[in-house]
Design an enzyme around this catalytic site. Structure first.
Site, PDB file in Angstrom:
ATOM      1  N   ASP A 199       8.077  -4.439  -1.583  1.00  0.00           N
ATOM      2  CA  ASP A 199       9.505  -4.400  -1.938  1.00  0.00           C
ATOM      3  C   ASP A 199       9.624  -4.378  -3.470  1.00  0.00           C
ATOM      4  O   ASP A 199       8.644  -4.605  -4.176  1.00  0.00           O
ATOM      5  CB  ASP A 199      10.231  -5.633  -1.341  1.00  0.00           C
ATOM      6  CG  ASP A 199       9.695  -6.953  -1.902  1.00  0.00           C
ATOM      7  OD1 ASP A 199       9.205  -7.786  -1.114  1.00  0.00           O
ATOM      8  OD2 ASP A 199       9.748  -7.138  -3.141  1.00  0.00           O
ATOM      9  N   HIS A 236      -0.523  -2.925  -3.422  1.00  0.00           N
ATOM     10  CA  HIS A 236      -0.490  -2.322  -2.079  1.00  0.00           C
ATOM     11  C   HIS A 236       0.534  -1.201  -2.000  1.00  0.00           C
ATOM     12  O   HIS A 236       0.929  -0.805  -0.900  1.00  0.00           O
ATOM     13  CB  HIS A 236      -0.177  -3.400  -1.025  1.00  0.00           C
ATOM     14  CG  HIS A 236      -1.326  -4.357  -0.832  1.00  0.00           C
ATOM     15  ND1 HIS A 236      -1.184  -5.559  -0.196  1.00  0.00           N
ATOM     16  CD2 HIS A 236      -2.612  -4.298  -1.221  1.00  0.00           C
ATOM     17  CE1 HIS A 236      -2.354  -6.180  -0.180  1.00  0.00           C
ATOM     18  NE2 HIS A 236      -3.232  -5.445  -0.799  1.00  0.00           N
ATOM     19  N   CYS A 291       2.210  12.764  -1.867  1.00  0.00           N
ATOM     20  CA  CYS A 291       1.768  13.963  -1.140  1.00  0.00           C
ATOM     21  C   CYS A 291       0.257  13.866  -0.981  1.00  0.00           C
ATOM     22  O   CYS A 291      -0.471  13.762  -1.978  1.00  0.00           O
ATOM     23  CB  CYS A 291       2.100  15.227  -1.931  1.00  0.00           C
ATOM     24  SG  CYS A 291       1.395  16.722  -1.176  1.00  0.00           S
ATOM     25  N   SER A 323      -1.068 -15.830   2.245  1.00  0.00           N
ATOM     26  CA  SER A 323      -1.973 -16.597   3.123  1.00  0.00           C
ATOM     27  C   SER A 323      -3.432 -16.396   2.720  1.00  0.00           C
ATOM     28  O   SER A 323      -4.332 -17.007   3.285  1.00  0.00           O
ATOM     29  CB  SER A 323      -1.788 -16.145   4.575  1.00  0.00           C
ATOM     30  OG  SER A 323      -2.168 -14.779   4.685  1.00  0.00           O
ATOM     31  N   ALA A 341       9.549 -21.311  -1.542  1.00  0.00           N
ATOM     32  CA  ALA A 341       9.401 -20.653  -2.846  1.00  0.00           C
ATOM     33  C   ALA A 341      10.653 -20.847  -3.703  1.00  0.00           C
ATOM     34  O   ALA A 341      10.563 -21.059  -4.922  1.00  0.00           O
ATOM     35  CB  ALA A 341       9.131 -19.163  -2.639  1.00  0.00           C
TER      36      ALA A 341
HETATM   37  N1  APR Z   1       8.226 -19.879   0.644  1.00  0.00           N
HETATM   38  C1  APR Z   1       6.926 -19.866   0.259  1.00  0.00           C
HETATM   39  N2  APR Z   1       5.900 -19.409   1.030  1.00  0.00           N
HETATM   40  C2  APR Z   1       6.236 -18.927   2.247  1.00  0.00           C
HETATM   41  C3  APR Z   1       7.561 -18.907   2.725  1.00  0.00           C
HETATM   42  C4  APR Z   1       8.578 -19.409   1.865  1.00  0.00           C
HETATM   43  N3  APR Z   1       9.874 -19.429   2.225  1.00  0.00           N
HETATM   44  N4  APR Z   1       7.547 -18.396   3.989  1.00  0.00           N
HETATM   45  C5  APR Z   1       6.254 -18.104   4.277  1.00  0.00           C
HETATM   46  N5  APR Z   1       5.459 -18.432   3.239  1.00  0.00           N
HETATM   47  C6  APR Z   1       4.006 -18.302   3.116  1.00  0.00           C
HETATM   48  C7  APR Z   1       3.246 -18.497   4.416  1.00  0.00           C
HETATM   49  O1  APR Z   1       2.960 -19.882   4.615  1.00  0.00           O
HETATM   50  C8  APR Z   1       1.971 -17.696   4.128  1.00  0.00           C
HETATM   51  O2  APR Z   1       1.026 -18.482   3.414  1.00  0.00           O
HETATM   52  O3  APR Z   1       3.740 -16.970   2.720  1.00  0.00           O
HETATM   53  C9  APR Z   1       2.473 -16.563   3.222  1.00  0.00           C
HETATM   54  C10 APR Z   1       2.642 -15.246   3.966  1.00  0.00           C
HETATM   55  O4  APR Z   1       1.369 -14.827   4.381  1.00  0.00           O
HETATM   56  P1  APR Z   1       1.231 -13.377   5.049  1.00  0.00           P
HETATM   57  O5  APR Z   1       2.304 -13.191   6.067  1.00  0.00           O
HETATM   58  O6  APR Z   1      -0.209 -13.248   5.453  1.00  0.00           O
HETATM   59  O7  APR Z   1       1.555 -12.359   3.875  1.00  0.00           O
HETATM   60  P2  APR Z   1       0.599 -11.948   2.672  1.00  0.00           P
HETATM   61  O8  APR Z   1      -0.334 -13.058   2.326  1.00  0.00           O
HETATM   62  O9  APR Z   1       1.483 -11.429   1.596  1.00  0.00           O
HETATM   63  O10 APR Z   1      -0.251 -10.716   3.299  1.00  0.00           O
HETATM   64  C11 APR Z   1      -1.109 -10.046   2.403  1.00  0.00           C
HETATM   65  O11 APR Z   1      -1.650  -8.482   4.168  1.00  0.00           O
HETATM   66  O12 APR Z   1      -0.983  -7.170   5.899  1.00  0.00           O
HETATM   67  C12 APR Z   1      -1.326  -7.143   4.571  1.00  0.00           C
HETATM   68  O13 APR Z   1      -0.629  -5.555   3.025  1.00  0.00           O
HETATM   69  C13 APR Z   1      -0.190  -6.674   3.724  1.00  0.00           C
HETATM   70  O14 APR Z   1       0.387  -7.360   1.488  1.00  0.00           O
HETATM   71  C14 APR Z   1       0.086  -7.835   2.794  1.00  0.00           C
HETATM   72  C15 APR Z   1      -1.220  -8.600   2.821  1.00  0.00           C
END
Ligand code: APR
Length: 232
Positions: free
Chosen positions: A91, A106, A114, A174, A216
């Site tokens: 985003d 990413h 293209c 995560s 956050a």
């Molecule tokens: N405030 C802070 N942290 C949050 C909140 C919040 N309101 N809600 C969720 N989280 C945390 C979760 O606890 C978790 O640790 O955000 C993290 C989200 O983890 P993922 O869903 O695994 O997302 P992300 O780590 O960004 O994934 C990395 O994986 O699938 C690929 O390309 C995709 O960029 C992505 C990458």
């Protein structure tokens, strides 16, 4: 000059209404990665992949930056040293909050690519199979997203930044996808102090010198205020 390198993940955009990936209702609970987020998926069923990213693009344009994005933009404005954001998010909420030094490792929902001539342009809200590249007219357009199995963007900026950071901060991720999952260890080994700001402890939390848990929108503004107060 002091340098802060920040890695953000889906958690920083969660309170803007954008889905995370691995939480209960996450995107990977609703879709299989191999159906919508790999080059093979796009060859097999480009319509399904465009549909997945068209839906996320529509959500992203409707979403607004939250105070966590705003706090990082404030840090970049007011901190006397250097601030770089490396985001895993696709985003544009960091930019819309005012951050200027952002690397989208990413890719980005508002980008189109293209895969015949490598031309990049601003993606239309809806991308369709058969859309022509504005540069070479090939019907070879795809979302400018880094899919699983592809090389992340910006490594030429990211690697030196990790090696020279004084402070490495990971927000709302995560830590399950490489290479980003190894950034805390790498910058820590190169001498940075490492801080995790997350909703709750994650698998790789032990890689950090310091952790602050919570939403956050609460934890990030408080942490930024502390950083700026320490340096005034
Ligand atoms: N405030 C802070 N942290 C949050 C909140 C919040 N309101 N809600 C969720 N989280 C945390 C979760 O606890 C978790 O640790 O955000 C993290 C989200 O983890 P993922 O869903 O695994 O997302 P992300 O780590 O960004 O994934 C990395 O994986 O699938 C690929 O390309 C995709 O960029 C992505 C990458």
């Amino acid at each position: 000059m002091e340098k802060i390198v920040i890695l953000t993940g889906a958690g920083i955009s969660a309170e803007s209404g954008l889905g995370t990936f691995r939480d209960e209702e996450g995107l990977w609970a609703q879709h299989r990665i191999e159906d919508v987020a790999t080059p093979e998926a796009f060859v097999r069923n480009p319509g399904l992949v465009h549909g997945f990213y068209n839906a996320r693009r529509a959500q992203a344009v409707k979403a607004n930056p939250n105070v966590a994005h705003g706090a990082l933009a404030r840090l970049e404005r007011e901190f006397t040293g250097e601030v770089l954001i490396i985001t895993q998010n696709v985003d544009d909420l960091h930019e819309r909050a005012g951050s200027q030094s952002v690397v989208h490792m990413h890719g980005a929902l508002n980008g189109a690519l293209c895969h015949d001539c490598d031309h990049r342009w601003e993606a239309p809200l809806v991308m369709r199979v058969g859309d022509q590249c504005p540069q070479c007219s090939a019907q070879a357009t795809r979302p400018d997203i880094v899919w699983f199995g592809e090389v992340p963007y910006g490594m030429e900026v990211i690697d030196p930044a990790l090696s020279t950071a004084d402070l490495f901060v990971s927000i709302g991720t995560s830590g399950q996808v490489y290479p980003a999952a190894a950034y805390a260890q790498h910058s820590g080994r190169m001498g940075a102090r490492t801080v995790e700001l997350n909703l709750e402890q994650a698998a790789y939390s032990r890689d950090f010198d310091e952790q602050h848990y919570g939403l956050a929108t609460e934890v990030v503004p408080a942490w930024v205020a502390g950083i700026l107060a320490d340096r005034h």
